[in-house]
Design an enzyme around this catalytic site. Structure first.
Site, PDB file in Angstrom:
ATOM      1  N   ASP A  46       0.824  -1.203   0.000  1.00 56.22           N
ATOM      2  CA  ASP A  46       0.000   0.000   0.000  1.00 56.22           C
ATOM      3  C   ASP A  46       0.858   1.252   0.000  1.00 56.22           C
ATOM      4  O   ASP A  46       2.064   1.219   0.282  1.00 56.22           O
ATOM      5  CB  ASP A  46      -0.896   0.031   1.242  1.00 56.22           C
ATOM      6  CG  ASP A  46      -1.890  -1.111   1.266  1.00 56.22           C
ATOM      7  OD1 ASP A  46      -2.274  -1.595   0.185  1.00 56.22           O
ATOM      8  OD2 ASP A  46      -2.274  -1.519   2.374  1.00 56.22           O
ATOM      9  N   TYR A 106       6.880  -9.966   7.041  1.00 55.02           N
ATOM     10  CA  TYR A 106       6.733  -8.534   7.311  1.00 55.02           C
ATOM     11  C   TYR A 106       7.247  -8.203   8.706  1.00 55.02           C
ATOM     12  O   TYR A 106       7.214  -9.040   9.612  1.00 55.02           O
ATOM     13  CB  TYR A 106       5.265  -8.132   7.245  1.00 55.02           C
ATOM     14  CG  TYR A 106       4.689  -7.989   5.850  1.00 55.02           C
ATOM     15  CD1 TYR A 106       4.733  -6.775   5.183  1.00 55.02           C
ATOM     16  CD2 TYR A 106       4.086  -9.069   5.215  1.00 55.02           C
ATOM     17  CE1 TYR A 106       4.183  -6.631   3.914  1.00 55.02           C
ATOM     18  CE2 TYR A 106       3.539  -8.946   3.943  1.00 55.02           C
ATOM     19  CZ  TYR A 106       3.597  -7.719   3.300  1.00 55.02           C
ATOM     20  OH  TYR A 106       3.062  -7.586   2.049  1.00 55.02           O
TER      21      TYR A 106
END
Length: 250
Positions: free
Chosen positions: A56, A114
């Site tokens: 994003d 992540y």
């Protein structure tokens, strides 16, 4: 011939990963479009690249994996230097190499890893690379325990923004670990086979709500069981980094 490489980028400089060119709207600079432009200049041919997944707007990466096809030979070292010179220090590529013609950066990925960083005191120098919670007191123990509820296979439809593309929302998480880096920094390590749109930010936001006492431990299970009612927090993008994408041979 097919090639692949790793890249890292400063997410705050781009409108996410995927190229955007909607009719009647301005074409924003994305990581994908910036790389395609750089490769097209360096190789003097139109190049389309495929990433392991989307990130994003504002989300950073250190280990994004990308593949592309090029009808010709190239010098990996010289091409890396050219691309890194053309991307204005906002993107850096490495490990450029030829690969099998059927390698796919997205579909061949075994897992994604992540990291999400939270600062528990006011910061200035690193606030663009973590969630600065100021002087808010967080129960890190409760957050650490609650994170374990995400492990295993679950339907994460309530921890994402659905794309309504008909694809499964089942994901399997194998790691969700809290590391206390120092007295004022903690980092979540999150690993899974796949992630949905804004899934990590939704999960961390829920843990944040538990850590500050807004909701009790057991909230994650309540959400999975669709028995939760109330507003939830979304973690901001700048604390999130796509650290690595793992493959069987790369």
């Amino acid at each position: 011939m097919r090639y692949r490489f790793r890249c890292e980028y400063l997410g705050s400089a781009f409108y996410g990963w995927q190229e955007q060119n909607e009719a009647g709207k301005t074409k924003f600079v994305t990581v994908q479009s910036a790389l395609e432009e750089a490769f097209s200049v360096a190789l003097r041919a139109p190049i389309r690249i495929v990433g392991s997944g989307r990130t994003d707007t504002g989300v950073h990466a250190r280990g994004q994996c990308v593949h592309f096809d090029f009808d010709g030979e190239l010098d990996p070292f010289k091409t890396e230097r050219s691309i890194n010179g053309l991307t204005k220090r906002l993107i850096r590529i490495r490990d450029l190499q030829a690969c099998a013609p059927d390698f796919h950066a997205r579909y061949d990925a075994v897992s994604r890893y992540y990291q999400y960083t939270i600062f528990t005191r006011p910061v200035a120098l690193m606030r663009d690379f973590g969630w600065e919670c100021g002087s808010l007191s967080l129960d890190l123990g409760a957050m650490e325990r609650e994170a374990q509820a995400f492990l295993g296979e679950h339907d994460f439809i309530d921890f994402c923004i659905p794309r309504n593309d008909g694809k499964s929302t089942l994901c399997t998480l194998t790691e969700f670990r809290l590391e206390r880096v120092n007295d004022w920094t903690c980092m979540f390590h999150i690993r899974g086979n796949r992630f949905l749109h804004r899934q990590v930010r939704a999960m961390v936001g829920t843990l944040f709500d538990v850590g500050r006492g807004r909701y009790p431990e057991g909230t994650v299970k309540t959400i999975f069981e669709k028995n939760f009612k109330g507003e939830r927090t979304w973690a901001p993008p700048q604390g999130l980094v796509l650290q690595d994408v793992e493959y069987a041979d790369y």
